[in-house]
Design a protein around this motif. Sequence first.
Motif, PDB file in Angstrom:
ATOM      1  N   ASN A 231       0.849  -1.188   0.000  1.00 19.04           N
ATOM      2  CA  ASN A 231       0.000   0.000   0.000  1.00 19.04           C
ATOM      3  C   ASN A 231       0.885   1.239   0.000  1.00 19.04           C
ATOM      4  OD1 ASN A 231      -2.617  -1.231   0.187  1.00 19.04           O
ATOM      5  ND2 ASN A 231      -2.060  -1.831   2.246  1.00 19.04           N
TER       6      ASN A 231
ATOM      7  N   THR B 153      -4.402   6.349  -1.587  1.00 17.37           N
ATOM      8  CA  THR B 153      -3.713   5.105  -1.262  1.00 17.37           C
ATOM      9  C   THR B 153      -3.968   4.118  -2.390  1.00 17.37           C
ATOM     10  OG1 THR B 153      -4.008   5.475   1.109  1.00 17.37           O
ATOM     11  CG2 THR B 153      -3.480   3.235   0.417  1.00 17.37           C
TER      12      THR B 153
ATOM     13  N   GLU C 135       0.864   5.505  -0.139  1.00 10.88           N
ATOM     14  CA  GLU C 135       0.163   6.779  -0.080  1.00 10.88           C
ATOM     15  C   GLU C 135       0.925   7.754  -0.961  1.00 10.88           C
ATOM     16  OE1 GLU C 135      -0.189   8.094   3.965  1.00 10.88           O
ATOM     17  OE2 GLU C 135      -1.955   6.858   4.313  1.00 10.88           O
TER      18      GLU C 135
END
Length: 147
Positions: free
Chosen positions: A65, A85, A67
């Motif tokens: 993940n 994200t 950002e």
Amino acid sequence: NGISYSTNSIQLAWNTVYRPIDRLNEIVYQVWIRDVTFVNDKYFKLEGNTVTQDLRILNLLPYRNYEIYTIAVDSETTNTSNTITIQTLTGIPSTSPSLTAFSTNPITIRLNLTLPSKGTRNGIIIGYNILYSRVDQSSEYTRQTTG
């Protein structure tokens, strides 16, 4: 906005920041990114600035993940986008599982499978194949296990 393009890349696109027509070519965009999968990494700025409103970010890790946000900069102001994200696609494990075997009696072999560590799985392991053959035979047997 952005999409996961592959196991190691993300494709980003964003709208241009409104500027008077005589200042449009002064805008540059900075792209900031951090991996938030396992640790709370700090954001880092991708090298260089871009004057376009799209970018493919390469050399990322599978099933992570990230950002991401952008900053539009000109000679007078800066504008920061919202943070999004995005998860890269699932890949194959970076390391192999560890398999040990021992005989419990003359007709039984016990297997112990240790999966790769969470950081090297690169996705969700949904099953595995165990291949085996008898030493005195040339044929090979396969057993697939899920879960």
